[in-house]
Motif scaffolding. Sequence first.
Motif, PDB file in Angstrom:
ATOM      1  N   ALA A  55       0.825  -1.207   0.000  1.00 37.96           N
ATOM      2  CA  ALA A  55       0.000   0.000   0.000  1.00 37.96           C
ATOM      3  C   ALA A  55       0.864   1.263   0.000  1.00 37.96           C
ATOM      4  O   ALA A  55       0.421   2.333  -0.408  1.00 37.96           O
ATOM      5  N   ASP A  56       2.073   1.104   0.522  1.00 41.71           N
ATOM      6  CA  ASP A  56       2.963   2.270   0.521  1.00 41.71           C
ATOM      7  C   ASP A  56       3.327   2.691  -0.902  1.00 41.71           C
ATOM      8  O   ASP A  56       3.618   3.850  -1.156  1.00 41.71           O
ATOM      9  N   LEU A  57       3.306   1.704  -1.824  1.00 43.14           N
ATOM     10  CA  LEU A  57       3.809   1.969  -3.160  1.00 43.14           C
ATOM     11  C   LEU A  57       2.701   2.164  -4.178  1.00 43.14           C
ATOM     12  O   LEU A  57       2.732   3.137  -4.933  1.00 43.14           O
ATOM     13  N   VAL A  58       1.765   1.245  -4.188  1.00 43.27           N
ATOM     14  CA  VAL A  58       0.757   1.273  -5.243  1.00 43.27           C
ATOM     15  C   VAL A  58      -0.058   2.551  -5.115  1.00 43.27           C
ATOM     16  O   VAL A  58      -0.504   2.925  -4.032  1.00 43.27           O
ATOM     17  N   GLY A  59      -0.205   3.217  -6.256  1.00 44.81           N
ATOM     18  CA  GLY A  59      -0.943   4.486  -6.266  1.00 44.81           C
ATOM     19  C   GLY A  59      -0.035   5.677  -6.002  1.00 44.81           C
ATOM     20  O   GLY A  59      -0.432   6.819  -6.159  1.00 44.81           O
ATOM     21  N   HIS A  60       1.182   5.392  -5.628  1.00 43.17           N
ATOM     22  CA  HIS A  60       2.141   6.510  -5.440  1.00 43.17           C
ATOM     23  C   HIS A  60       3.129   6.533  -6.586  1.00 43.17           C
ATOM     24  O   HIS A  60       3.307   5.561  -7.295  1.00 43.17           O
ATOM     25  N   ARG A  61       3.769   7.653  -6.708  1.00 42.76           N
ATOM     26  CA  ARG A  61       4.702   7.760  -7.830  1.00 42.76           C
ATOM     27  C   ARG A  61       6.057   7.165  -7.490  1.00 42.76           C
ATOM     28  O   ARG A  61       6.627   7.376  -6.414  1.00 42.76           O
ATOM     29  N   VAL A  62       6.564   6.418  -8.441  1.00 37.84           N
ATOM     30  CA  VAL A  62       7.800   5.691  -8.196  1.00 37.84           C
ATOM     31  C   VAL A  62       8.965   6.660  -7.929  1.00 37.84           C
ATOM     32  O   VAL A  62       9.874   6.355  -7.164  1.00 37.84           O
ATOM     33  N   GLN A  63       8.875   7.874  -8.526  1.00 39.17           N
ATOM     34  CA  GLN A  63       9.962   8.836  -8.327  1.00 39.17           C
ATOM     35  C   GLN A  63      10.175   9.156  -6.854  1.00 39.17           C
ATOM     36  O   GLN A  63      11.278   9.423  -6.417  1.00 39.17           O
ATOM     37  N   ASP A  64       9.054   9.094  -6.095  1.00 43.51           N
ATOM     38  CA  ASP A  64       9.147   9.469  -4.685  1.00 43.51           C
ATOM     39  C   ASP A  64       9.985   8.480  -3.891  1.00 43.51           C
ATOM     40  O   ASP A  64      10.386   8.767  -2.765  1.00 43.51           O
ATOM     41  N   PHE A  65      10.258   7.302  -4.469  1.00 40.03           N
ATOM     42  CA  PHE A  65      11.020   6.296  -3.733  1.00 40.03           C
ATOM     43  C   PHE A  65      12.476   6.206  -4.186  1.00 40.03           C
ATOM     44  O   PHE A  65      13.233   5.394  -3.701  1.00 40.03           O
ATOM     45  N   TYR A  66      12.799   7.070  -5.140  1.00 34.31           N
ATOM     46  CA  TYR A  66      14.213   7.177  -5.502  1.00 34.31           C
ATOM     47  C   TYR A  66      14.950   8.028  -4.471  1.00 34.31           C
ATOM     48  O   TYR A  66      14.344   8.796  -3.729  1.00 34.31           O
ATOM     49  N   THR A  67      16.218   7.924  -4.513  1.00 34.55           N
ATOM     50  CA  THR A  67      17.007   8.959  -3.843  1.00 34.55           C
ATOM     51  C   THR A  67      16.901  10.227  -4.702  1.00 34.55           C
ATOM     52  O   THR A  67      16.403  10.180  -5.828  1.00 34.55           O
ATOM     53  N   ILE A  68      17.344  11.347  -4.134  1.00 34.84           N
ATOM     54  CA  ILE A  68      17.275  12.592  -4.899  1.00 34.84           C
ATOM     55  C   ILE A  68      18.013  12.443  -6.225  1.00 34.84           C
ATOM     56  O   ILE A  68      17.518  12.829  -7.279  1.00 34.84           O
ATOM     57  N   GLY A  69      19.186  11.867  -6.125  1.00 29.93           N
ATOM     58  CA  GLY A  69      19.967  11.695  -7.355  1.00 29.93           C
ATOM     59  C   GLY A  69      19.195  10.832  -8.337  1.00 29.93           C
ATOM     60  O   GLY A  69      19.126  11.122  -9.528  1.00 29.93           O
TER      61      GLY A  69
END
Lengths: 818, 114, 266
Positions: A55-69
């Motif tokens: 649930a933490d991931l689905v529906g959220h944008r994958v970019q938000d789980f990258y590091t800044i770089g």
Amino acid sequence: MVDPLQPAETFVPLLEESAEDLYERAPCGYLSVLPDGTVARVNQTFLDWTGYRRADLVGHRVQDFYTIGGRIFHETHLGPLLHMQGEVRGVALEFRRADGSRLDILVNVVLRRNQGTDSRVLRMTVFDATDRRSYERELLGERRRAERNEDRIRVLQEMVARCASIDRAEDIVAPIVAAGAEAFEATRTVVWLLHPREPVLTVAGSTEPATPPVGLDDAGPEARAVHTAEVVGADGRVVTPLVADGRVLGTVSFYFPAGRQVAVDEVELMRTVGRQAGQALERVRLHEETARRAWQSAFLARVGRDLDEAVGPADRARRLVAVLVPEIAEYAQVDLALGEVAGVATTSSPPSATGTAFADDVIARGPGEHWEIRDRVRETVRAGTADTPLPLAGPDGRQGLLLPLRARNTVIGTLLLAGAPATHGPFQQDFLLDLADRAGLALDNARLAEQDREVARILQRSLLVSERPTDPRFHVATVYRPAVDTLEVGGDWYDAFATSADSVGVVVGDVVGRGIRAASAMGQLRSAVRALAKARCGPAAVLRHMDDFVATLEAGQMTTLAYAELALDTGLLRYACAGHPPPLLLSPDTTPRYLWDGRSGPLGTHTASRTRREAELTLPRGSRLLLYTDGLVERRGERIDQGLDRLAEALDARRKTPIGSLTQEISDGMLAGEGGHDDTCLLALAFDGAPQFHADVPARMSRLSPLRAELDGWLAARQVPEPERYGIVLACSEAMANAIEHGYQGDPSGIVSVTATIDGGILDLRVSDTGRWRAPRATAHRGRGLALMGRLMDDLVIDRGVGTNVLMRRQVRGTTGD
Amino acid sequence: MTDERVTVRGERGCEVVRLRGEIDHGNAELVERDVLSTARTAAGMVIDLTGVTFLDSAGLRCLDRLVTAFRRRQTPVLVVAPDGGAVRSTLDLIGFLPDLLTGTLDDALAELTR
Amino acid sequence: MSAVARNNVTVIGRDTGPAIVFSHGFGCDQHMWRFVTDRFVDEYRVVLFDHVGSGGSDLSAYRPERYASLHGYAEDVLEILAELDLRDVVFVGHSVSAMIGVLAAAAEPSRFSRLVLVGPSPRYLDDEDYRGGFTRPDIDELLESLDSNYLGWSAAMAPVIMGNPDRPELGTELVNSFCRTDPAIARQFARVTFLSDNRLDLSKVTVPSLILQCTDDVIAPAEVGDYVHRNLPNSSLVVLKATGHCPNLSAPEETSDAIHAFLRNN
């Protein structure tokens, strides 16, 4: 046993039947992402790896789980590539786990288009690259370290190569500093060298602001590196000792910015720098030391030679200064006030270019301001115990060293050396002290010689009586040198006197023995010869009478002497030798020859011939006759004939030497290097040509008057009477005026030569110029000048070639020799 | 400046030019200029060489020109040169006009004011 | 060397048309405009180029001191325009190139007739009241990642590390055929880009400009677009439906439409 490489059929259907499990438990993460990045689906493997719930991931944008770089990379690289290519493979990305830690992954992404609906989805397979990444990091780190060390080793090899080629110790600095910057990125590298004698470190090479020396008791890392002979790190720098053969020669300080970690292998390399540079330093120091010693001994020899060439302590002191500046110091000052020689500075020798007779107590100094040396300082040096130079500060702030000038166990003065290089340490103290000793001895020798000459002068004055003949037809020059090692008055004498109006007698004799007895006998013998000679009985008769004389004067027995009489009108020479070395004759146009005739034994002899003989010959004008005592020609280890040959050569070599300096020169030349164990007499008699007047006068009318006065004086001395003198002078003046006016046409740089001789009552006058004669207009007054000359003189010849010679002749009455 | 070499004073209506020292190539022209610029027109002119110790051909020329110049002014001129002196013998030797020569200043003045 | 060769300039479209220059942003090259340029070639003379260090530019022309700030890149733009003898151009700059255009237009206004700024940001770092979207630690992390060479190119790294760099196929095959970027220059470009602060340069622009702001752009957030709009004189702001930072790729139609509309009206 189950072979793990063979598919076990019993298991396969169980798991692989389930596509769901294949997706969820795949050995890679799997994400389905909408074009705007919204995660549509994610498999369990990815959740396991990242620690997120679905649930933490689905529906959220994958970019938000990258590091800044990762996020920026996604936006700027990955996204555009997918748009352009539709897929990317093997791209490295970084995810942020739920716990905040980083997950290194490799990702393959494929853009899938749904035919017809135009809906699109990104399928991402994610591989855990943690191990690979850490392996890469390690590899990269290792490689960087290896490259770095390779660089360092190359830099150090360069440094070693550069160190190996230096030949001055200070040149070691540049390679070390370069190595510090290149191998260790040191912000600053400083080389400290241990002082050879004092426990201090000084910065080597030229550094902008002079860094003060550091004592070995300092708490800093440099001093500690010296003590421990180990690499020491402190206060933002790492210090490695410069080591050679187990000895510490100095240190190298590498400065680093705050926070710089110095690795173990770097420390090892720094230690290597210290060892390599230390060995190079030791080698170059040995080389320098060898070169220095060779130079120093050559320099000492040169000082000895140079000083020997100068006569007298003042001259030698000046010579010493000239030799020392600038090779040894910028300024040198010789001060001989300490011994018994104060006042020697008043010697009449003119000041030389490099030294000045400065004050009574200062003999010579170099360029620059005079240094006042305080009495207390002198006393310190005079105490004589100084085995190190005394440091002084000069009036101009320069550093100086005061050295004792020692000779014969006494301090006879001081030598001051100021400025570089003396005060900057390239010279060992031993060398400077050696130098001062060498100079001291030379100066003292000169002082003793000066004293000897003083004694000789007094003796000469007493010997040469006031009635010494003055006659233009001959000259006598003499020199007397007492024995140097005893300073005792010997029995040698010489004498010259007129025996008649037209003859002169000369004598050189040698009384056996020394001291008062010999001197007293010598005095009596001298008087006796003189009295007998005036009786005009001739040389053989003089000797016969002298035999009778010494019969009553025991100290006079075995005296040897040479006696000669010269007739000044005819040139007839009569001579006799009583057991004495033969006279040496030098006539114009012949080589010197010894007069071996007229010989007999010493005075009062009972073993040699007492039949007194004499000989005679006629001397041409210009002849020179030498009488001397055996001290002049005797030298230890040399046969007497060799000495005689040397004397003949010495005289031959000085044909042109004026008679006034001939005897001194011959005496100096013959006795150079001799201990001077015997006293020596030398007398030279010159049978001159006709008396001559000569003057070279600048071509100026204003010089006529002084020349006339000079010529008039010369004529007067030759007893030319007044009216004749006036006529001669007037004729001469007219000839000179002609030369100035018409020969040189008023060019004042021309020279007019005037020569006059009187021989046999005939005056010859010659006025010469080298100008170009321009015939003047014939005028009354010009004719008058020539007419005057013609009427004043008996003969007038004007000879024009290169320049003009005016020759005039006239008989003169009442002249000498007429 | 010739300083002491040339002095001029009036005496018995005559101008007496007294020369001293050496008159030679070095200074004869100066002497001539000084005399001509100093001496005033007078009944007679005496050039007194008593104090001259040396006189060469340039000095003789100087005398020549002075005598010529004064004569041009219609001024009678006499030259004083002591008998037996070096200067006199030089003048004699060169053939200086005996009419112009006297042995003493007094003789010269006497003759000019006669 | 000429600027045209140095920057790998491509000129397409109508020779006699007005000039429009497309300038790519960080991370890519002129290919990123491929979906947009189609809409301009009929009417415009289209000029494309690569910044030095990117794409087909001459890497040997890269001098760190020249490209230590965005001014060096702006000079390149001006040199290209001078060499092509172009005036009154429409300059379309994406991302960091938006600011490069601002600097160039401020320096030589006569070269430019209008600016189109796609996803501009005058400063990426937050600063007091200003929200750039990134904190300093964020940027440091990015730079460190780039410095360590761990992003994007790591697939090609292993062989390089192993001392076998002579396998270019790895680089092209594994990464891409577009958006070639020299890693060392990319690092430097990132540093210059993300540490730049050109807020004060905005007011120097006099020509009309269009700001294209994407929805949900993590690199240039909406409030940055607003800030640019407020501080850039004579500017219009259009917020695109497109998300992300590259509307020219993700929404080329919408992007082109917006540019055309702006050019028609200004």
